[in-house]
Scaffold this active site. Structure first.
Site, PDB file in Angstrom:
ATOM      1  N   SER A 152       0.821  -1.231   0.035  1.00  0.00           N
ATOM      2  CA  SER A 152      -0.095   0.031  -0.045  1.00  0.00           C
ATOM      3  C   SER A 152       0.915   1.339  -0.039  1.00  0.00           C
ATOM      4  O   SER A 152       2.181   1.202   0.454  1.00  0.00           O
ATOM      5  CB  SER A 152      -0.754  -0.137   1.329  1.00  0.00           C
ATOM      6  OG  SER A 152      -1.476   1.226   1.425  1.00  0.00           O
ATOM      7  N   TYR A 165      -0.948  -0.554   9.962  1.00  0.00           N
ATOM      8  CA  TYR A 165      -1.041  -0.812   8.577  1.00  0.00           C
ATOM      9  C   TYR A 165       0.116  -0.561   7.788  1.00  0.00           C
ATOM     10  O   TYR A 165       0.598  -1.480   6.850  1.00  0.00           O
ATOM     11  CB  TYR A 165      -2.382  -0.232   8.171  1.00  0.00           C
ATOM     12  CG  TYR A 165      -2.923  -0.376   6.713  1.00  0.00           C
ATOM     13  CD1 TYR A 165      -3.680  -1.658   6.247  1.00  0.00           C
ATOM     14  CD2 TYR A 165      -2.543   0.412   5.637  1.00  0.00           C
ATOM     15  CE1 TYR A 165      -4.012  -1.891   5.116  1.00  0.00           C
ATOM     16  CE2 TYR A 165      -3.157   0.083   4.466  1.00  0.00           C
ATOM     17  CZ  TYR A 165      -3.657  -0.942   4.149  1.00  0.00           C
ATOM     18  OH  TYR A 165      -4.119  -1.413   2.773  1.00  0.00           O
ATOM     19  N   LYS A 169       2.488  -3.258   5.571  1.00  0.00           N
ATOM     20  CA  LYS A 169       2.309  -3.274   4.312  1.00  0.00           C
ATOM     21  C   LYS A 169       3.793  -2.924   3.835  1.00  0.00           C
ATOM     22  O   LYS A 169       4.094  -3.544   2.678  1.00  0.00           O
ATOM     23  CB  LYS A 169       1.517  -1.961   3.933  1.00  0.00           C
ATOM     24  CG  LYS A 169      -0.052  -2.291   4.162  1.00  0.00           C
ATOM     25  CD  LYS A 169      -0.391  -3.673   3.170  1.00  0.00           C
ATOM     26  CE  LYS A 169      -1.970  -3.880   3.029  1.00  0.00           C
ATOM     27  NZ  LYS A 169      -2.195  -4.948   2.442  1.00  0.00           N
TER      28      LYS A 169
END
Length: 302
Positions: A152, A165, A169
């Site tokens: 991401s 997150y 990622k």
């Protein structure tokens, strides 16, 4: 020539909706047998339901394709191994793994509990590790495999409120870099996809995004390329709204600095250290050391 996947078997995790569903449908439409893996949880990872995976299988079969549903949690290695064993018993091979399953528990780092940090890393990073480990030896024995990690821009470049997150990622990029090296001799190619799409994961941003341009179907063409027979390896492909870009981890030429005032010199010469003229994309981690040793030898005259 039309890209086809006839005779190939693909596992797509988190395929009950959003990007995973689109990936699964597209692979099946082009001839692949598809395992639709989805635990059926809410966006934050709570609850479970077999329905989303079964609905996608019904769509695939309704269009004349072959698919099977699986509800294994990617965080449960034993369940993942059982899924892989079931696939091998039914279809005899696994050619493609799309690590797409994910959850969100967004908060600023100051307000985030360590449990929420760990859980997100466990699903994104360890979930991909578990699934990849379960198919790795199969792909090596076949001398063929295509694996995609879903990274991401939040990991590559950061995003407010997504330390857990983003960390997970970016860790997937590091995993991809090493596995692409280790898998090369057996034609196991490993890549990363960094999508921008309107799904459950991004619905909170809806007011700020032109949602009509951000369908998951606009990302999937990039995924299909990354798992095709002619796929690259070690590629970080960004995709969204019909745009495709490639991200790189680069290394500048830098400066040679030594002596008692080295800390002050690093500070004074940071612009030169940061100059991207002549930057390289290292083939492996050892390249950094070689660049540094080359500088040292050139200045020492050896």
């Amino acid at each position: 020539m039309t890209m086809r996947f006839d005779g190939r078997v693909a596992i797509v995790t988190g395929a009950g909706g959003g990007l995973g569903r689109e990936h699964a449908l597209a692979l099946a439409a082009r001839g692949a047998k598809v395992v639709v893996n989805d635990l059926g949880v809410a966006r934050d990872g709570e609850g479970s339901s077999a329905t989303p995976a079964q609905q996608v299988v019904a769509e695939i079969e309704g269009a004349g394709g072959e698919a099977m549903a699986n509800g294994a949690s990617v965080t449960d290695f034993a369940a993942v191994e059982a899924m892989v064993a079931e696939v091998m018993a039914k279809w005899g091979r696994i050619d493609i793994l799309v690590n797409n399953a994910g959850v969100l528990r967004d908060k600023t780092f100051a307000k985030m509990s360590l449990d929420d940090f760990r859980f997100v890393v466990d699903v994104h990073l360890m979930g991909a590790v578990n699934c990849t480990k379960a198919v790795w030896d199969i792909m090596r024995a076949q001398n063929y495999g295509r694996i995609v990690m879903t990274t991401s821009s939040s990991g590559l470049y950061g995003n407010f409120g997504q330390s857990n997150y983003g960390a997970a990622k970016m860790a997937l990029v590091g995993l991809m870099q090493t596995l692409s090296i280790e898998g090369a001799k057996n034609d196991v190619r490993v890549n990363c996809l960094a999508p921008t799409a309107h799904t459950r994961m991004t619905e909170d941003l809806g007011a700020a995004l032109p949602l009509e341009l951000l369908g998951p179907d606009m990302v999937t063409p990039g995924l299909l390329y990354l798992v095709s027979e002619n796929a690259p390896s070690r590629c970080i492909l960004a995709a969204g709204a019909g745009g495709f870009e490639r991200a790189y981890v680069t290394l500048t030429q830098g400066e040679f600095i030594t002596g008692p005032d080295a800390p002050e010199q690093v500070a004074a010469r940071i612009d030169a250290i940061s100059d991207r003229t002549g930057e390289i994309i290292p083939e492996m981690g050892a390249a950094q050391g070689m660049v540094e040793l080359t500088k040292a030898k050139s200045f020492s005259g050896s």
